[in-house]
Design an enzyme around this catalytic site. Structure first.
Site, PDB file in Angstrom:
ATOM      1  N   ASP A   1     -16.431   0.041 -12.934  1.00  0.00           N
ATOM      2  CA  ASP A   1     -17.460   0.322 -11.958  1.00  0.00           C
ATOM      3  C   ASP A   1     -18.235  -0.931 -12.151  1.00  0.00           C
ATOM      4  OD1 ASP A   1     -19.049   1.483 -10.055  1.00  0.00           O
ATOM      5  OD2 ASP A   1     -20.437   2.246 -11.858  1.00  0.00           O
TER       6      ASP A   1
ATOM      7  N   ARG B   1     -28.747  -7.543  -4.043  1.00  0.00           N
ATOM      8  CA  ARG B   1     -28.528  -6.273  -3.282  1.00  0.00           C
ATOM      9  C   ARG B   1     -29.517  -6.219  -2.133  1.00  0.00           C
ATOM     10  NH1 ARG B   1     -26.112  -1.800  -6.980  1.00  0.00           N
ATOM     11  NH2 ARG B   1     -27.069  -0.438  -5.755  1.00  0.00           N
TER      12      ARG B   1
ATOM     13  N   LYS C   1     -11.672   5.816  -6.013  1.00  0.00           N
ATOM     14  CA  LYS C   1     -11.292   5.170  -7.433  1.00  0.00           C
ATOM     15  C   LYS C   1     -10.421   5.796  -8.012  1.00  0.00           C
ATOM     16  CE  LYS C   1     -16.305   3.541  -7.902  1.00  0.00           C
ATOM     17  NZ  LYS C   1     -17.430   3.538  -8.824  1.00  0.00           N
TER      18      LYS C   1
END
Lengths: 971, 351
Positions: free
Chosen positions: A253, A462, A652
């Site tokens: 992740d 971000r 995932k």
């Protein structure tokens, strides 16, 4: 439980849901205004709650309540789930809607999937081979016994050593004889009992013990202790330690795993102007913004670096046009969130810290940033917020809040400002924001903002875009009506609310963009570099957008400039197929490379261009669960790096399953959040990071640790050790038991196939319990083929696990051949040395016992790499213990072998036998071992020599390459 | 806090939170970090060659010595089971041996080839007799042999446990029942050679395993006589033939000590042996041999160990030499990183 009222006058209850989702931050739950004033002790409250059926979704709840004739909607924020703890709230009254097994907490509890190590699975195959071998041995014995009985069937009655008939009575009858068939059957059963240690049952126990020992060392490893979170390594699954040595794919992740998930506000672009904090005056600006209210100083808990120019602008306020935009921007940051401010006491009574607690770290970062620029959120209730604007408190009514959801990827808040205007502030991801922004307004601003966004995200930041719109009355009325309607709807409320939100979030004016730095965790680039050198494929699966993912990829050395990137962004299955096909062709061309040279030795070198694959979630939707999976896998296996961005939690798991299904390679998934749980459970080894995003991942994981970089020591050091140890231990246990069984078997051939054992029954029982068990366990726990330093320095050594060097069928068969030889030597040397002599069974049995025990222990001693005092104690101690046991058993007058060891021990032949057995039995193993080590050395062997003689010290790449040239000249 | 204080005893309430705050960092110890001092032996060529040479150097003399010792042992082996049956019944050995009236005395003459120094051990050797057969090995009762209190103790002895009228048989079981009962009388030049039958059994067995107050009872009183009878006035601890017989042999061909001759025998002495050929080996096709043997420090005559030592020693020397040769011809520097698999390609590329 639906909240009715709480001790807080505004009806807020703070709860901690650490038992449910593991998040330790406080969440707010609201009681409805209408029920706040009711006190059930004094009056009867009549109402009617209609709610959905019990389900396991802990983040959703839909119900409505009719009270006093009004219909109120109830959502997840109005209920307190079982397992929550009330904090900062003295009491709360509520109505229980689900109880017992129907509570969400109970519905969510499910057993973790059981995992079994690869080595153990392989071992089971070999155990089956051994079982077949065992059955073969038993059958041989039975068949021979049958033949013998058949040939002597006429003599059996009076045969002095058989005596089938009991003649003491008038009519002789058979004694302990049940017929030919039964005798054979009993022989078979008895041989199973005698030879059963062939199947090393004790191996399973030893393996468990060894794993516990290995887990102890992993937990105790100081190198895997995280100071920041004060967390040690945790071993949550005990049976897959050795799998850590064979990992081929790592699925990681990004947020919270590669990165710290500690967001830091870095820069902002407001109305097309970029305010990136200048570096020169950092120190001076570190002073936190403080506000004095009622004689108390409030100070945000986290200090944010500020840009002086922007600070100045924010201070000046709304006078200038630019200032107005800045005001709106920070007002949006401070209000458009679900942050709850907490006032925390400090040692200085006049100073209070404000701690922002919220569900998303991005929001926290933004709220802190706003506070640093003077927009301090001081109070939030369900109805209003209070923002301190440079010491001046302003109250805004929160008229409506559209929470963030993953479809819209934005959230909005409708504020009633003190000047009676109604504004909607929206913040969200750039892709979704630009579609709702009114592009006709301020084209240049939008363009420059887009430019800034691009440059921010290429820095790995971000980004969020903030927009706003003022609502006129009719718009507001229209929205309010729809909102109330939607939020009390029982069916499809989420969809209705989304529709309402979509309506209001349109034609926005872009205010600016914020950039938050998602700090990489310490040591991540090095860790990834090491993993890659160890030939472990690292796949990053992230929910972030492509640019962020790529930039993180660069900053974490996952992607390098040498790499060719293949990007797959497709919107349909067809285009997806096409781009996959193209990509495969291209990847083939790049990876096959050109074979550069052939030299005299015939070895060839190829230059390979590494390929990185970047694929996004939309493409994956078409790929997963379709025939394209195969192609994706083909492509991905050619790429050294795969980045999947914008993937949903289930995707995932889908990707992990994709790899797991198609290869026999081991997969490891590492993540920290609830969204990684499915992936962690799906992978062969799941690692949880005990980080910021709660503990669900840790709960689901097999191993948990504090930081991503601990993956390197975990895999390269502990994984390698565990694998080598366990592999050797299994083989050794097979060998150890088989030697003993074969010695028993050879003897059976000389006893009319009747399964008499010369070796004392006690000794054969103690053989795998006392005589030989402790050394294997000690070696299995303590032996280290290479030091930690070497393993970390040369991650390539991890390849031994990939190539299954410590345990494979070739080794198994070699061991078995060796076993055969050793048992033959151990059995036949005493047999021939005592041929035609007065030797009695217990004496030669003692010799065999001791020979076998010394033999297997010395065999182990020969393979031990590191001799610590514990190893010495275990091995030599076992041999001594065996002697003591044998002597003790022979000192019991009731045993048939009374005093045998003293008699046979007094003759020199006994000692000469022991000596020659040990030497002759071990010579082949020794020779083969030496030849392999010296002439066909594996990497581990060379590294071990280098470790001992220090040759590897300071060898850079150049020196390594020069060695083969220099070598011939020296000779 | 008040609640918590109540549950924990006394002042412990204060300590608990402090403990919780304490760092969980693992305490450093060389053990827990797996850094115990250790020696890491590596098989270097020098080490291996030295080991092999030293094995060779040690083993060859041992081999020679034991071979020499074995060669010096003088052994006379005489198989008499076939020859001690009268010609007329030679194809019915079982019938002859079971015939109680037949004359079983048999005279054999043995010639001494080399001088035999005393003590000369007299053995009987039986083959094809599975004293290690499971049924047979179990058919004894050690408790009964040890003390008269346990005379009725065991059922392991079946079918030789009780007589038909329920009296215990001492010693019970198949082993005792099948005791060897051939006897030998030796004479050289008409002079009787005394055979000393004292001390042929293990001292430990005599003193601790076979009771001095246990006397044979009802032995060989059944319908089927398996072998020797015992004098019921002599305690078991002095019945040395029984004690010897009760040590079960490891292999189907075995020797058991019969007695010792305590005079030297000269070369070309002719020994006359009068054998009472009583024991029935004919029923299972076993043969009986009489063995006269001297001993050496290595025990009886057996070349195997000497040969084995010489073989292994020679092999080790051979290995040492071949390793030396290979080492000289094709050495590999130890710990050379260029041999590492990931460096080999790079190296090849350079060349």
């Amino acid at each position: 439980m639906v909240l009715l009222s709480t001790s807080d006058p505004t009806g807020i209850a703070y709860v901690q849901t650490i038992n449910l989702d593991g998040e330790s931050n406080l969440k707010t739950r609201y009681a409805k205004q209408e029920t706040l004033s009711k006190t059930p002790e004094k009056e009867k409250v009549n109402g009617f709650i209609k709610c959905e059926k019990p389900n396991r979704n802990i983040y959703g709840f839909q119900a409505n309540m009719e009270i006093d004739g009004k219909r109120l909607s109830l959502g997840p924020s109005n209920i307190i789930l079982r397992g929550c703890e009330l904090k900062n709230t003295a009491w709360a009254i509520g109505v229980a809607v689900h109880a017992g097994r129907e509570t969400k907490a109970m519905l969510n509890s499910s057993g973790a999937p059981s995992k079994r190590s690869r080595l153990e699975t392989r071992m089971n195959v070999e155990i089956i081979i051994l079982s077949i071998f065992l059955i073969a041995l038993c059958s041989i014995v039975s068949v021979f016994a049958a033949i013998w009985l058949r040939r002597h069937r006429d003599d059996l009655d009076t045969l002095p050593f058989y005596r089938r008939k009991d003649f003491s009575e008038a009519k002789p009858k058979n004694y302990k004889y049940y017929g030919w068939g039964w005798e054979i059957f009993f022989t078979f059963l008895m041989s199973v009992i005698v030879f059963q240690i062939m199947i090393p049952i004790s191996l399973y126990i030893s393996m468990e013990l060894v794993r516990v020992g290995q887990a102890y060392f992993m937990i105790r490893d100081g190198g895997m202790y995280d100071e920041a979170s004060n967390s040690r390594f945790q071993c949550r699954a005990l049976n897959i330690n050795e799998d850590l040595g064979q990992i081929k794919y790592v699925f990681s992740d990004k947020t919270g795993t590669l990165t710290e998930n500690k967001m830091e506000f870095r820069c902002a672009s407001i109305w097309g102007v970029d305010y990136s904090g200048s570096k020169g005056d950092l120190q001076s600006e570190q002073v936190a913004h403080e506000v004095e209210v009622d004689g108390m100083i409030f100070r945000p808990k986290m200090i944010v670096r500020t840009d002086p120019e922007l600070l100045q602008l924010a201070k000046v306020g709304r006078e200038s046009q630019r200032g107005k935009h800045v005001y709106d921007f920070f007002l949006a940051l401070a209000s458009c969130n679900t942050i709850v401010p907490f006032v925390v006491d400090t040692p200085d009574p006049s100073v209070k810290l404000i701690d922002y607690q919220g569900e998303s770290p991005d929001e926290q970062a933004l709220a802190y940033a706003a506070a640093a620029y003077g927009f301090m959120l001081i109070e939030r209730t369900s109805g209003h917020i209070i923002i301190d604007f440079w010491g001046e408190k302003q109250r805004f009514n929160v008229l409506g809040l559209h929470e963030f959801d993953s479809d819209r990827k934005r959230m909005s808040v409708i504020l009633g400002c003190p000047d009676k205007s109604v504004k909607v502030f929206v913040k969200g991801a750039d892709t979704t924001m630009f579609s709702v922004i009114d592009r006709t307004l301020n084209k240049s601003v939008i363009q420059t903002t887009e430019g800034h966004l691009h440059s921010y995200s290429s820095l790995g930041l971000r980004t969020l875009v903030v927009g706003m719109r003022e609502l006129n009355n009719s718009e507001f009325e229209q929205w309010h009506f729809a909102f109330v309607d939607a939020s009390t709807a029982l069916m499809g409320r989420a969809a209705l609310l989304r529709k309402v939100a979509n309506n209001i979030e349109s034609n926005l004016r872009v205010l600016g963009a914020s950039a938050i730095e998602d700090k990489l965790q310490q040591g991540v680039p090095d860790a990834i570099e090491s993993l890659r050198m160890a030939d472990i494929k690292v796949w990053v699966l992230t929910g972030d957008k492509q640019e962020t993912a790529i930039s993180i990829g660069y900053s974490s050395k996952l992607l390098t400039s040498k790499m060719t990137q293949i990007v797959i962004n497709s919107n349909s299955k067809e285009s997806c197929r096409k781009s996959l096909d193209d990509a495969i062709v291209m990847a083939k061309k790049l990876t096959s490379g050109s074979i550069v040279s052939h030299n005299m030795e015939g070895s060839s070198g190829a230059v390979i261009t590494p390929v990185g694959l970047i694929i996004d979630g939309t493409s994956l939707v078409y790929v997963l669960d379709s025939e394209l999976e195969e192609q994706l896998f083909k492509l991905a296996s050619m790429c050294s790096v795969v980045l999947c961005c914008r993937v949903a939690p289930l995707q995932k798991a889908g990707i992990v399953a994709l790899v797991k299904k198609r290869t026999s390679d081991m997969t490891l998934a590492i993540g920290d959040g609830a969204n990684d749980v499915s992936m962690i459970q799906c992978a062969d080894v799941g690692v949880g990071i005990s980080g910021q995003e709660g503990r669900q991942a840790v709960m689901a994981s097999d191993f948990a640790m504090g930081q991503f970089r601990f993956l390197v020591p975990l895999l390269l050091v502990h994984g390698h050790w565990n694998y080598q140890r366990m592999g050797y231990m299994i083989l050794y246990n097979f060998y150890r038991n088989a030697v003993f069984v074969l010695i028993l078997f050879w003897y059976v051939l000389f006893t009319c196939f009747t399964l008499t054992t010369a070796i004392n029954e006690w000794s054969s029982m103690l053989y795998s319990i006392i005589y030989t068990s402790v050394p294997t366990i000690v070696v299995g726990i303590l032996d280290k083929d290479l030091s930690k330093r070497t393993l970390l320095k040369h991650p390539q050594l991890y390849g031994a696990g990939h190539r299954q060097e410590a345990y494979n069928s070739k080794l198994f068969w070699l061991t078995m051949v060796d076993t055969l030889w050793q048992s033959v030597v151990a059995f036949f040397v005493p047999l021939l040395a005592y041929w035609n002599s007065t030797i009695d069974a217990p004496s030669i049995g003692d010799l065999w016992t001791l020979a076998a025990v010394i033999l297997v222990n010395l065999h182990l001693a020969m393979d031990v790499v590191r001799w610590t005092w514990i190893t010495h104690a275990a091995i030599w101690g076992s041999i001594v213990a065996t002697w003591i046991c044998v002597v003790c058993i022979d000192a019991i007058p009731m045993m048939p072998g009374y005093w045998a060891i003293f008699h046979i021990g007094g003759t020199p032949v006994f000692w000469w036998c022991l000596l020659i057995i040990v030497i002759a039995a071990l010579v082949p193993h020794f020779v083969v071992k030496f030849i392999y080590q010296y002439y066909f050395p594996c990497d581990i062997q060379i590294a071990r020599e280098a470790e001992k003689f220090g040759n590897l010290r300071g060898h850079g790449a150049i020196e390594i390459e020069m060695n083969p040239i220099l070598e011939p000249h020296q000779r | 806090m008040a609640d918590r204080g109540g549950t924990s005893s006394g002042g412990g309430g204060n300590g608990a939170p402090e403990l919780a705050k304490k760092s969980r960092k693992p305490k450093y110890s060389r053990f827990s970090q797996q850094e115990l001092p250790a020696c890491k032996p590596i098989l270097t060529p020098g080490w291996v060659i030295t080991a092999f040479i030293s094995i060779g150097v040690i083993f060859i003399p041992i081999g020679l010595a034991s071979l020499f010792a074995s060669q010096r042992v003088v052994e006379i082996v005489d198989r008499y089971d076939r020859d001690c049956i009268p010609r007329n019944v030679s194809d019915d050995g079982v019938g002859f041996i079971e015939d109680a009236k037949a004359n079983k005395t048999c005279v054999r003459t043995l010639t001494v080839q080399k001088q035999m120094k005393s003590p000369i051990y007299v053995y009987y050797q039986i083959s094809n007799f599975y004293q290690n057969h499971r049924r047979y090995v179990k058919s004894r009762d050690d408790k009964q042999l040890w003390s008269p209190k346990n005379e009725r103790s065991s059922s392991d002895c079946k079918p030789e446990d009780f007589t038909s009228n329920g009296q215990p048989i001492i010693p019970c079981g198949l082993i005792a029942w099948s005791m060897f009962n051939d006897t030998y009388k030796f004479s050289v030049k008409d002079k009787v050679l005394e055979v000393n039958k004292k001390g042929i059994a293990w001292k430990s067995d005599r003193e601790h395993k076979f009771g001095s107050d246990v006397y044979p009872k009802n032995f060989q009183s059944g319908a089927l006589i398996g072998g020797a009878k015992l004098n019921s006035s002599i305690p078991l601890s002095q019945q040395e033939d029984l004690i010897v017989w009760m040590r079960p042999a490891a292999l189907p061909t075995f020797r058991k000590l019969y007695g010792k001759i305590e005079v030297d025998l000269e070369p070309n002495d002719n020994i006359t042996v009068i054998i009472e050929n009583n024991y029935n080996t004919y029923s299972f096709g076993g043969n009986k041999k009489l063995v006269l043997s001297t001993t050496s420090w290595m025990g009886g005559k057996n070349d195997f160990l000497g040969v084995a030592y010489l073989t292994i020693g020679g092999l080790c020397l051979f290995l040492a030499i071949s390793f030396i040769l290979v080492y000289v011809l094709k050495p590999r520097p130890l710990g050379d990183p260029s041999y590492l698999s990931w460096n080999r390609n790079a190296a090849g590329h350079l060349n």
